[in-house]
Design an enzyme around this catalytic site. Structure first.
Site, mmCIF file in Angstrom:
data_model
loop_
_atom_site.group_PDB
_atom_site.id
_atom_site.type_symbol
_atom_site.label_atom_id
_atom_site.label_comp_id
_atom_site.label_asym_id
_atom_site.label_seq_id
_atom_site.Cartn_x
_atom_site.Cartn_y
_atom_site.Cartn_z
ATOM 1 N N GLY A 15 0.835 -1.215 0.000
ATOM 2 C CA GLY A 15 0.000 0.000 0.000
ATOM 3 C C GLY A 15 0.861 1.252 0.000
ATOM 4 N N THR A 17 1.423 3.303 -2.512
ATOM 5 C CA THR A 17 1.147 4.229 -3.624
ATOM 6 C C THR A 17 0.776 5.632 -3.144
ATOM 7 O OG1 THR A 17 -1.145 3.472 -3.627
ATOM 8 C CG2 THR A 17 0.357 2.429 -5.206
ATOM 9 N N ARG A 18 0.207 5.722 -1.954
ATOM 10 C CA ARG A 18 -0.248 7.032 -1.458
ATOM 11 C C ARG A 18 -0.289 7.013 0.069
ATOM 12 N NH1 ARG A 18 -6.038 6.148 -1.017
ATOM 13 N NH2 ARG A 18 -6.464 4.125 -1.975
ATOM 14 N N ASN A 93 1.728 -2.060 5.555
ATOM 15 C CA ASN A 93 1.018 -0.784 5.688
ATOM 16 C C ASN A 93 -0.378 -0.815 5.071
ATOM 17 O OD1 ASN A 93 0.840 2.360 5.667
ATOM 18 N ND2 ASN A 93 0.615 1.750 3.528
ATOM 19 N N SER A 145 -2.893 0.766 14.693
ATOM 20 C CA SER A 145 -3.598 2.035 14.922
ATOM 21 C C SER A 145 -3.903 2.158 16.415
ATOM 22 C CB SER A 145 -4.928 2.029 14.153
ATOM 23 O OG SER A 145 -5.785 3.038 14.637
ATOM 24 N N TYR A 158 -12.360 -2.804 12.002
ATOM 25 C CA TYR A 158 -11.043 -2.158 11.869
ATOM 26 C C TYR A 158 -10.238 -2.288 13.163
ATOM 27 C CZ TYR A 158 -7.689 1.608 10.796
ATOM 28 O OH TYR A 158 -6.544 2.336 10.569
ATOM 29 N N SER A 159 -10.880 -1.996 14.307
ATOM 30 C CA SER A 159 -10.121 -2.049 15.568
ATOM 31 C C SER A 159 -9.737 -3.486 15.906
ATOM 32 C CB SER A 159 -10.880 -1.369 16.707
ATOM 33 O OG SER A 159 -12.132 -1.966 16.870
ATOM 34 N N LYS A 162 -6.702 -4.283 13.845
ATOM 35 C CA LYS A 162 -5.493 -3.593 14.308
ATOM 36 C C LYS A 162 -5.030 -4.145 15.665
ATOM 37 C CE LYS A 162 -5.001 -0.869 10.779
ATOM 38 N NZ LYS A 162 -3.850 -1.044 9.873
HETATM 39 P P1 NDP Z 1 -4.908 5.324 2.292
HETATM 40 O O1 NDP Z 1 -6.335 4.946 2.120
HETATM 41 O O2 NDP Z 1 -4.466 6.714 2.024
HETATM 42 O O3 NDP Z 1 -3.995 4.319 1.394
HETATM 43 C C1 NDP Z 1 -4.194 2.937 1.473
HETATM 44 C C2 NDP Z 1 -3.125 2.205 0.688
HETATM 45 O O4 NDP Z 1 -3.376 0.787 0.809
HETATM 46 C C3 NDP Z 1 -3.149 2.515 -0.807
HETATM 47 O O5 NDP Z 1 -1.821 2.484 -1.275
HETATM 48 C C4 NDP Z 1 -3.945 1.339 -1.399
HETATM 49 O O6 NDP Z 1 -3.585 1.033 -2.728
HETATM 50 C C5 NDP Z 1 -3.478 0.211 -0.486
HETATM 51 N N1 NDP Z 1 -4.398 -0.923 -0.447
HETATM 52 C C6 NDP Z 1 -5.718 -0.948 -0.130
HETATM 53 N N2 NDP Z 1 -6.187 -2.200 -0.208
HETATM 54 C C7 NDP Z 1 -5.149 -2.999 -0.584
HETATM 55 C C8 NDP Z 1 -4.999 -4.375 -0.853
HETATM 56 N N3 NDP Z 1 -6.021 -5.225 -0.752
HETATM 57 N N4 NDP Z 1 -3.780 -4.832 -1.221
HETATM 58 C C9 NDP Z 1 -2.731 -3.992 -1.352
HETATM 59 N N5 NDP Z 1 -2.808 -2.665 -1.117
HETATM 60 C C10 NDP Z 1 -4.001 -2.177 -0.743
HETATM 61 O O7 NDP Z 1 -4.548 4.874 3.791
HETATM 62 P P2 NDP Z 1 -3.558 5.536 4.861
HETATM 63 O O8 NDP Z 1 -2.298 5.916 4.215
HETATM 64 O O9 NDP Z 1 -4.296 6.535 5.654
HETATM 65 O O10 NDP Z 1 -3.317 4.281 5.827
HETATM 66 C C11 NDP Z 1 -2.192 3.433 5.697
HETATM 67 C C12 NDP Z 1 -2.163 2.491 6.894
HETATM 68 O O11 NDP Z 1 -2.100 3.240 8.100
HETATM 69 C C13 NDP Z 1 -3.418 1.612 7.008
HETATM 70 O O12 NDP Z 1 -3.051 0.333 7.471
HETATM 71 C C14 NDP Z 1 -4.230 2.336 8.062
HETATM 72 O O13 NDP Z 1 -5.098 1.466 8.725
HETATM 73 C C15 NDP Z 1 -3.138 2.858 8.968
HETATM 74 N N6 NDP Z 1 -3.543 3.985 9.790
HETATM 75 C C16 NDP Z 1 -3.895 5.194 9.210
HETATM 76 C C17 NDP Z 1 -4.265 6.243 10.026
HETATM 77 C C18 NDP Z 1 -4.647 7.574 9.474
HETATM 78 O O14 NDP Z 1 -5.004 8.430 10.276
HETATM 79 N N7 NDP Z 1 -4.575 7.812 8.181
HETATM 80 C C19 NDP Z 1 -4.311 6.108 11.488
HETATM 81 C C20 NDP Z 1 -3.909 4.822 11.968
HETATM 82 C C21 NDP Z 1 -3.536 3.821 11.136
HETATM 83 P P3 NDP Z 1 -4.317 1.737 -4.024
HETATM 84 O O15 NDP Z 1 -3.666 3.067 -4.204
HETATM 85 O O16 NDP Z 1 -4.071 0.842 -5.157
HETATM 86 O O17 NDP Z 1 -5.751 1.872 -3.678
#
Ligand code: NDP
Length: 251
Positions: A15, A17-18, A93, A145, A158-159, A162
């Site tokens: 994950g 990419t962003r 991630n 998280s 989700y919780s 995590k």
């Molecule tokens: P985003 O939604 O911004 O990005 C999610 C990333 O995961 C994208 O790169 C997406 O790829 C990828 N992804 C989703 N599903 C799959 C899959 N089945 N297989 C492979 N890749 C996948 O999320 P965040 O950056 O906010 O979160 C990243 C991590 O941090 C997560 O685990 C989240 O639970 C955790 N987190 C985030 C918090 C926050 O406040 N943002 C707080 C606590 C934890 P694609 O671009 O192709 O869709």
């Protein structure tokens, strides 16, 4: 000057990419780590890899992966070994949310979140650690998280995923500790990414009132903690959860 001993290491950021994953990938690329980013979409993953390569002048690879699929993950690890011959750093991630109160939650939404957030980390760890065991070295960082520690109304799936990831981290840390592999988790609080931008304003204001630092965190704050755990500065730390949350959860 501190040598983080990261030059030319190979990192897989699922994950990547962003959001947080992208910030983590860039932070490691800054230290000349060769980067593999994955995501659900092949073109997006390739584009992210190419942008990171141009910006930091490091070799990269962008691959499609569904972390919840064993087959897809096996294929990703095979591609990495073919290209780079090893994997030094794994950042689990990739994660999603699918919120709703427990009584109304459809089983498919429960399964989807558990399969991606928890089984996804199991799949990547299983296939990657096989190579780390042969190398007798490696670092695994799981992105959990704060809600895996505190719980959160509306996020039973989700919780639970995590919280499961925290138990998984501690168990795998014990299993791999004498093989030169460290396994730790980072528990972000609320960080500004696509995931949190979906929150309604009212919820967002309520969250801010619970953060002692009175601000959302930046993806870079999380990436800095990953950098520390991926580097040799943390080589006597394993099985730990580091909160990056502006003081939200203290224990
Ligand atoms: P985003 O939604 O911004 O990005 C999610 C990333 O995961 C994208 O790169 C997406 O790829 C990828 N992804 C989703 N599903 C799959 C899959 N089945 N297989 C492979 N890749 C996948 O999320 P965040 O950056 O906010 O979160 C990243 C991590 O941090 C997560 O685990 C989240 O639970 C955790 N987190 C985030 C918090 C926050 O406040 N943002 C707080 C606590 C934890 P694609 O671009 O192709 O869709």
């Amino acid at each position: 000057m501190i040598d983080l001993d990261l030059n030319n290491k190979i990192a897989l950021i699922t994950g990547g990419t962003r959001g947080l994953g992208r910030a983590i990938a860039e932070k490691l690329a800054e230290q000349k780590v060769k980067i593999v980013v994955t995501g659900t979409n092949k073109e997006r993953a390739e584009e992210a890899a190419s942008e990171i390569s141009s910006a930091y002048n490091v070799e990269t690879l962008g691959l499609q992966q569904d972390v919840s699929s064993e087959e897809s993950t096996k294929e990703v690890v095979k591609c990495i070994i073919n290209k780079f011959k090893r994997i030094d750093i794994l950042v689990n991630n990739a994660g999603i949310t699918s919120d709703g109160i427990m009584m109304m939650m459809k089983k498919e939404n429960w399964d989807k979140v558990i399969n991606i957030n928890l089984t996804g980390a199991f799949n990547s760890t299983k296939f990657v650690s096989k190579h780390m065991l042969k190398q007798k070295s490696g670092t695994i960082v799981n992105i959990t998280s704060v809600v895996g520690i505190t719980g959160n109304a509306g996020q039973a799936n989700y919780s639970a995923s995590k919280a499961g990831l925290i138990g998984f981290t501690k168990t795998v840390a014990r299993e791999l500790a004498d093989r030169g592999i460290t396994v730790n988790a980072i528990a972000p609080g609320y960080i500004s990414t696509d995931m949190t931008s979906k929150l309604p304003d009212k919820v967002s204001r309520e969250i801010l009132s619970q953060i002692p630092m009175k601000a959302y965190g930046s993806p870079e704050a999380v990436a800095n903690a990953v950098l520390f755990l991926a580097s040799n500065m943390s080589n006597y730390i394993t099985g730990q959860v580091i909160n990056v949350d502006g003081g939200m959860v203290m224990y």
